[in-house]
Scaffold this motif. Structure first.
Motif, PDB file in Angstrom:
ATOM      1  N   VAL A   1       0.758  -1.324  -0.155  1.00 51.34           N
ATOM      2  CA  VAL A   1       0.050  -0.001   0.004  1.00 51.34           C
ATOM      3  C   VAL A   1       0.805   1.315   0.097  1.00 51.34           C
ATOM      4  CG1 VAL A   1      -2.071   1.249   1.100  1.00 51.34           C
ATOM      5  CG2 VAL A   1      -1.513  -1.467   1.370  1.00 51.34           C
ATOM      6  N   ILE A   2       0.847   1.996  -0.871  1.00 50.29           N
ATOM      7  CA  ILE A   2       1.353   3.377  -0.820  1.00 50.29           C
ATOM      8  C   ILE A   2       0.440   4.367  -0.264  1.00 50.29           C
ATOM      9  CG2 ILE A   2       2.006   5.445  -2.347  1.00 50.29           C
ATOM     10  CD1 ILE A   2       2.758   3.172  -4.775  1.00 50.29           C
ATOM     11  N   VAL A   3       0.886   4.947   0.929  1.00 49.75           N
ATOM     12  CA  VAL A   3       0.069   5.693   1.654  1.00 49.75           C
ATOM     13  C   VAL A   3       0.381   7.242   1.398  1.00 49.75           C
ATOM     14  CG1 VAL A   3      -0.725   6.430   3.813  1.00 49.75           C
ATOM     15  CG2 VAL A   3      -0.349   4.005   3.487  1.00 49.75           C
ATOM     16  N   ALA A   4      -0.368   7.981   0.613  1.00 48.86           N
ATOM     17  CA  ALA A   4      -0.320   9.085   0.268  1.00 48.86           C
ATOM     18  C   ALA A   4      -1.079  10.319   0.721  1.00 48.86           C
ATOM     19  CB  ALA A   4      -0.189   9.141  -1.344  1.00 48.86           C
ATOM     20  N   GLN A   5      -0.879  11.574   0.432  1.00 46.37           N
ATOM     21  CA  GLN A   5      -1.722  12.602   1.038  1.00 46.37           C
ATOM     22  C   GLN A   5      -2.024  13.489  -0.252  1.00 46.37           C
ATOM     23  OE1 GLN A   5       1.711  13.705   3.445  1.00 46.37           O
ATOM     24  NE2 GLN A   5       1.987  15.575   2.487  1.00 46.37           N
ATOM     25  N   ASP A   6      -3.319  13.967  -0.253  1.00 47.48           N
ATOM     26  CA  ASP A   6      -3.946  14.698  -1.102  1.00 47.48           C
ATOM     27  C   ASP A   6      -3.615  16.329  -0.783  1.00 47.48           C
ATOM     28  OD1 ASP A   6      -5.374  16.157  -2.914  1.00 47.48           O
ATOM     29  OD2 ASP A   6      -7.429  14.952  -2.096  1.00 47.48           O
ATOM     30  N   THR A   7      -2.665  16.718  -1.372  1.00 49.16           N
ATOM     31  CA  THR A   7      -2.453  18.387  -1.342  1.00 49.16           C
ATOM     32  C   THR A   7      -3.583  19.147  -1.273  1.00 49.16           C
ATOM     33  OG1 THR A   7      -1.825  18.692  -3.467  1.00 49.16           O
ATOM     34  CG2 THR A   7       0.005  17.868  -2.094  1.00 49.16           C
ATOM     35  N   ARG A   8      -4.831  18.856  -1.601  1.00 50.54           N
ATOM     36  CA  ARG A   8      -5.971  19.560  -1.603  1.00 50.54           C
ATOM     37  C   ARG A   8      -7.216  18.980  -1.041  1.00 50.54           C
ATOM     38  NH1 ARG A   8      -4.597  20.424  -7.118  1.00 50.54           N
ATOM     39  NH2 ARG A   8      -6.388  19.554  -7.891  1.00 50.54           N
ATOM     40  N   PHE A   9      -6.549  18.206   0.035  1.00 49.87           N
ATOM     41  CA  PHE A   9      -7.846  17.288   0.764  1.00 49.87           C
ATOM     42  C   PHE A   9      -8.732  18.394   1.351  1.00 49.87           C
ATOM     43  CE2 PHE A   9      -5.140  19.199   3.903  1.00 49.87           C
ATOM     44  CZ  PHE A   9      -5.744  19.742   4.899  1.00 49.87           C
ATOM     45  N   TYR A  10      -8.609  19.529   1.446  1.00 53.15           N
ATOM     46  CA  TYR A  10      -9.528  20.388   2.135  1.00 53.15           C
ATOM     47  C   TYR A  10     -10.680  20.761   1.372  1.00 53.15           C
ATOM     48  CZ  TYR A  10      -6.394  23.515  -0.516  1.00 53.15           C
ATOM     49  OH  TYR A  10      -5.550  23.881  -1.447  1.00 53.15           O
ATOM     50  N   GLU A  11     -10.574  20.419  -0.076  1.00 50.07           N
ATOM     51  CA  GLU A  11     -11.701  20.543  -0.975  1.00 50.07           C
ATOM     52  C   GLU A  11     -12.812  19.818  -0.652  1.00 50.07           C
ATOM     53  OE1 GLU A  11     -10.369  19.692  -4.850  1.00 50.07           O
ATOM     54  OE2 GLU A  11      -9.134  21.620  -4.995  1.00 50.07           O
TER      55      GLU A  11
ATOM     56  N   ASP B   1       0.786  14.007 -11.629  1.00 56.23           N
ATOM     57  CA  ASP B   1       0.028  15.084 -11.702  1.00 56.23           C
ATOM     58  C   ASP B   1       0.470  16.220 -10.630  1.00 56.23           C
ATOM     59  OD1 ASP B   1      -1.734  14.361  -9.807  1.00 56.23           O
ATOM     60  OD2 ASP B   1      -3.573  14.681 -10.907  1.00 56.23           O
ATOM     61  N   GLY B   2       1.033  15.731  -9.525  1.00 49.49           N
ATOM     62  CA  GLY B   2       1.515  16.367  -8.429  1.00 49.49           C
ATOM     63  C   GLY B   2       0.617  16.565  -7.340  1.00 49.49           C
ATOM     64  N   ARG B   3      -0.877  16.359  -7.419  1.00 52.73           N
ATOM     65  CA  ARG B   3      -1.751  16.493  -6.439  1.00 52.73           C
ATOM     66  C   ARG B   3      -1.696  15.587  -5.170  1.00 52.73           C
ATOM     67  NH1 ARG B   3      -8.311  17.753  -6.403  1.00 52.73           N
ATOM     68  NH2 ARG B   3      -8.705  17.407  -4.261  1.00 52.73           N
ATOM     69  N   TYR B   4      -1.159  14.222  -5.546  1.00 53.59           N
ATOM     70  CA  TYR B   4      -1.002  13.344  -4.444  1.00 53.59           C
ATOM     71  C   TYR B   4       0.670  13.292  -4.127  1.00 53.59           C
ATOM     72  CZ  TYR B   4      -5.750  11.896  -5.259  1.00 53.59           C
ATOM     73  OH  TYR B   4      -6.944  11.729  -5.223  1.00 53.59           O
ATOM     74  N   GLN B   5       0.843  12.996  -2.745  1.00 55.51           N
ATOM     75  CA  GLN B   5       2.436  12.807  -2.651  1.00 55.51           C
ATOM     76  C   GLN B   5       2.521  11.627  -1.529  1.00 55.51           C
ATOM     77  OE1 GLN B   5       3.677  16.627  -1.084  1.00 55.51           O
ATOM     78  NE2 GLN B   5       3.375  17.850  -3.194  1.00 55.51           N
ATOM     79  N   VAL B   6       3.518  10.758  -1.964  1.00 56.92           N
ATOM     80  CA  VAL B   6       3.816   9.847  -0.903  1.00 56.92           C
ATOM     81  C   VAL B   6       4.046  10.060   0.378  1.00 56.92           C
ATOM     82  CG1 VAL B   6       6.235   9.232  -1.744  1.00 56.92           C
ATOM     83  CG2 VAL B   6       4.711   7.373  -0.833  1.00 56.92           C
TER      84      VAL B   6
END
Length: 200
Positions: free
Chosen positions: A89-99, A165-170
């Motif tokens: 599992v690649i656990v990433a973070q959404d840089t625009r999660f606040y949407e 696309d850069g939105r998600y980051q590991v």
């Protein structure tokens, strides 16, 4: 014993989640099904986060093609265990999660707070996706799987391969499957309560 609103889990359950659980570096060739992956997410999603935000994103790397794409991004010492794991599992973070906050946190609109503060958004995404990754490990153990988290990889290479696309980051990676305990290292010691905690 302090009174609790809920009965404590059994010793067997606590052993499975914590005391007897191990970070796994070798796995047996036993698959993890789509149904188990779905159950895993259905558990971990209930873990608490700030503003009920859900910044974590998960890529369940299971096919030979996806494993081949992940392999070059790994540190040499992590290749064999990742190849052996039923799913990584690649656990990433959404840089625009606040949407998603207007739906996730209807008490008030917290979205502008993060839109206006990139540093706050980044630290919140990292902290809470890390929490969600920890919930993933505990949910996996609760379902009878073994887990081995790792940070030995090239983050930019993972991002380029899976999130171009850069939105998600590991954030980090977790191997899941059934442990081959012939490859389990002796348990390392833990610090005592008095070394790390105080009651004030």
């Amino acid at each position: 014993m302090t009174q609790s609103f809920h009965p404590p889990l059994s010793d067997a359950a606590l052993d499975q989640l914590f005391r007897e659980a191990r970070t796994v570096h070798a796995f047996k060739p036993e698959p993890v099904s789509d149904e188990t992956i779905a159950r895993l997410y259905d558990l971990l999603k209930w873990g608490p986060t700030a503003f009920n935000a859900q910044p974590a994103r998960y890529v369940f790397v299971r096919s030979p093609e996806a494993k081949a794409k992940l392999r070059p991004t790994l540190s040499a010492g992590n290749v064999a265990q990742t190849d052996a794991a039923a799913v990584t599992v690649i656990v990433a973070q959404d840089t625009r999660f606040y949407e998603h906050l207007p739906e996730q946190f209807p008490a008030y609109n917290a979205k502008p707070l993060f839109e206006a503060n990139a540093d706050l958004a980044a630290s919140t995404a990292f902290r809470n996706s890390s929490l969600q990754g920890a919930y993933l490990i505990l949910a996996a153990r609760a379902l009878g799987l073994d887990a081995g988290a790792q940070s030995g990889f090239n983050p930019q290479a993972v991002n380029d391969a899976f999130f171009p696309d850069g939105r998600y980051q590991v954030n980090f990676i977790v191997n899941l499957g059934v442990a081959d305990h012939s490859g389990t290292h002796p348990r390392g010691p833990r610090l005592a309560f008095e070394d790390v905690a105080q009651i004030v």
